[in-house]
Design an enzyme around this catalytic site. Sequence first.
Site, PDB file in Angstrom:
ATOM      1  N   PRO A  76      21.928 -21.134  71.630  1.00 10.79           N
ATOM      2  CA  PRO A  76      20.815 -21.300  70.835  1.00 10.79           C
ATOM      3  C   PRO A  76      19.498 -20.655  71.474  1.00 10.79           C
ATOM      4  CG  PRO A  76      21.682 -23.397  71.619  1.00 10.79           C
ATOM      5  CD  PRO A  76      22.661 -22.504  72.285  1.00 10.79           C
ATOM      6  N   GLN A 113      20.856 -27.146  65.392  1.00 16.90           N
ATOM      7  CA  GLN A 113      20.432 -27.957  66.551  1.00 16.90           C
ATOM      8  C   GLN A 113      19.154 -28.807  66.264  1.00 16.90           C
ATOM      9  OE1 GLN A 113      18.713 -26.321  70.267  1.00 16.90           O
ATOM     10  NE2 GLN A 113      20.365 -27.125  71.293  1.00 16.90           N
ATOM     11  N   CYS A 128      15.982 -28.716  76.270  1.00 15.74           N
ATOM     12  CA  CYS A 128      14.808 -28.045  76.254  1.00 15.74           C
ATOM     13  C   CYS A 128      13.586 -28.261  77.555  1.00 15.74           C
ATOM     14  CB  CYS A 128      14.033 -27.990  75.210  1.00 15.74           C
ATOM     15  SG  CYS A 128      12.713 -26.904  74.789  1.00 15.74           S
ATOM     16  N   GLY A 132      24.712 -20.669  81.052  1.00 16.95           N
ATOM     17  CA  GLY A 132      23.856 -19.958  82.195  1.00 16.95           C
ATOM     18  C   GLY A 132      24.599 -18.975  82.989  1.00 16.95           C
ATOM     19  N   GLY A 134      23.659 -16.456  76.720  1.00 17.20           N
ATOM     20  CA  GLY A 134      21.953 -16.518  76.537  1.00 17.20           C
ATOM     21  C   GLY A 134      21.434 -15.148  76.503  1.00 17.20           C
ATOM     22  N   ARG A 135      20.405 -15.118  77.674  1.00  8.78           N
ATOM     23  CA  ARG A 135      19.365 -14.121  77.725  1.00  8.78           C
ATOM     24  C   ARG A 135      20.322 -12.521  77.689  1.00  8.78           C
ATOM     25  NH1 ARG A 135      16.431 -16.609  82.245  1.00  8.78           N
ATOM     26  NH2 ARG A 135      18.440 -17.653  82.631  1.00  8.78           N
TER      27      ARG A 135
HETATM   28  C1  LIG Z   1      13.810 -17.467  74.735  1.00 13.46           C
HETATM   29  C2  LIG Z   1      15.074 -18.658  74.744  1.00 13.46           C
HETATM   30  C3  LIG Z   1      14.929 -19.686  73.796  1.00 13.46           C
HETATM   31  C4  LIG Z   1      15.951 -20.652  73.965  1.00 13.46           C
HETATM   32  N1  LIG Z   1      16.103 -21.819  72.997  1.00 13.46           N
HETATM   33  C5  LIG Z   1      16.997 -22.491  72.909  1.00 13.46           C
HETATM   34  C6  LIG Z   1      17.101 -23.785  72.020  1.00 13.46           C
HETATM   35  O1  LIG Z   1      16.365 -23.406  70.901  1.00 13.46           O
HETATM   36  N2  LIG Z   1      17.904 -24.659  72.279  1.00 13.46           N
HETATM   37  C7  LIG Z   1      18.606 -24.906  73.287  1.00 13.46           C
HETATM   38  O2  LIG Z   1      19.568 -25.746  73.392  1.00 13.46           O
HETATM   39  N3  LIG Z   1      18.517 -23.948  74.274  1.00 13.46           N
HETATM   40  C8  LIG Z   1      17.726 -23.032  74.187  1.00 13.46           C
HETATM   41  N4  LIG Z   1      17.819 -22.095  75.188  1.00 13.46           N
HETATM   42  C9  LIG Z   1      18.416 -22.074  76.467  1.00 13.46           C
HETATM   43  C10 LIG Z   1      19.863 -21.177  76.316  1.00 13.46           C
HETATM   44  O3  LIG Z   1      20.465 -21.697  75.245  1.00 13.46           O
HETATM   45  C11 LIG Z   1      20.341 -21.135  77.443  1.00 13.46           C
HETATM   46  O4  LIG Z   1      21.169 -22.482  77.916  1.00 13.46           O
HETATM   47  C12 LIG Z   1      19.686 -20.603  78.680  1.00 13.46           C
HETATM   48  O5  LIG Z   1      19.097 -19.661  78.444  1.00 13.46           O
HETATM   49  C13 LIG Z   1      20.764 -20.442  79.777  1.00 13.46           C
HETATM   50  O6  LIG Z   1      21.527 -19.408  79.561  1.00 13.46           O
HETATM   51  P1  LIG Z   1      21.494 -17.876  80.411  1.00 13.46           P
HETATM   52  O7  LIG Z   1      21.657 -17.866  81.779  1.00 13.46           O
HETATM   53  O8  LIG Z   1      22.749 -17.185  79.655  1.00 13.46           O
HETATM   54  O9  LIG Z   1      20.358 -17.210  79.440  1.00 13.46           O
HETATM   55  C14 LIG Z   1      16.644 -20.977  75.194  1.00 13.46           C
HETATM   56  C15 LIG Z   1      16.689 -20.002  76.061  1.00 13.46           C
HETATM   57  C16 LIG Z   1      15.658 -18.878  75.971  1.00 13.46           C
HETATM   58  C17 LIG Z   1      15.371 -17.900  77.248  1.00 13.46           C
END
Ligand SMILES: Cc1cc2nc3c(=O)[nH]c(=O)nc-3n(C[C@H](O)[C@H](O)[C@H](O)COP(=O)(O)O)c2cc1C
Length: 328
Positions: free
Chosen positions: A15, A69, A99, A200, A223-224
């Site tokens: 998400p 969510q 969050c 992550g 994610g990112r």
């Molecule tokens: C811009 C942004 C928005 C996010 N929005 C949500 C969200 O709405 N709900 C949620 O559970 N996590 C949210 N996350 C967290 C991501 O789902 C993920 O757990 C986090 O970025 C770690 O993963 P990564 O290292 O692959 O980026 C968000 C992260 C980012 C960077």
Amino acid sequence: MKLGSTELGRIFLAPLSGVADSPFRCICKRFGADTVYSEMVSSEGLSRENERTVEVLRFTDEEHPIGVQLFGRDPERMATSARQVEGLKPDLIDMNFACPARRIVSRGGGCALMREPETLSRIASAVVKATDLPVTAKIRIGWDDENINALEITSILEDAGVLAVAIHGRTWRQGFKGISSWEEVARVKRAAGIPVILSGDVTSGETAERALQKTGCDAVMVGRAVYGLPWIFKAIHAYLKGEEFTVPRFGEMRQVILDHVDMGIATLGEETAVMRFRKHLLWYTKGMPGVVALRPAVSRVATRQEVEMMLDRLSENLGSSEAIDGKR
Ligand SMILES: Cc1cc2nc3c(=O)[nH]c(=O)nc-3n(C[C@H](O)[C@H](O)[C@H](O)COP(=O)(O)O)c2cc1C
């Protein structure tokens, strides 16, 4: 992994509020994202039928399986929201206890609830009771290094009837910085009686495979690393099968970019859709020859025609070589 009768696969789009809206989720689905999530929706906003909240909830048939969510700290309101959302027929309802944003945590929502296990338990039980849909939750490994409690929280969620937990391997204090602790996620997975999804630092086929193998998790979230690279899902699936993957050529990318912006325009209108699309265009074009000089113009595009003009100018820069190999 399966929840109830729904096959969810094992490579999910995380998400991502402000990024993974319906058009982007559709694009990710086309490239093989197994399960996707809505941007988080406030249960307070839902109870007021706030316009932006209603818009965030929109999804298409193409997006299934999809989780909606919810976040909030009032068990009754969360339960009412779950009942409202059930009518939209998503495949699951996910609760956000991960969050880290100050505006949410300062009001006791999101990750702050990991410091209030009793309230978290009441929310989870209320939501599970309110809906026939599978209910899942997303948590972090803990608040800070001194308060790592994902194991305890997962057990509470399991007792409340939550069917799977996604764990972002960082603490609240880390935010989005530093390394995601797959070791801690693995520790929870070893003890948990429900499926665990890792979030992550999954950024490639190689990291996805390593995360699945090292932790034994049932699925992983991207994610990112998806920014500007929705084909990462195809790349990961290919890697896991030992197959070759080639980065799309400019012609295909151009079509993806235009499909993406067109889906936004169809629901939001050109002005809003293109404005929201700017960041995606910057990500899509990152690393392309000549893009640095074009960046100010890319970040100001206001119409679909301007998006096309940018793509034409980038295409000219590519000259005879259509491939943009090396774009990450
Ligand atoms: C811009 C942004 C928005 C996010 N929005 C949500 C969200 O709405 N709900 C949620 O559970 N996590 C949210 N996350 C967290 C991501 O789902 C993920 O757990 C986090 O970025 C770690 O993963 P990564 O290292 O692959 O980026 C968000 C992260 C980012 C960077």
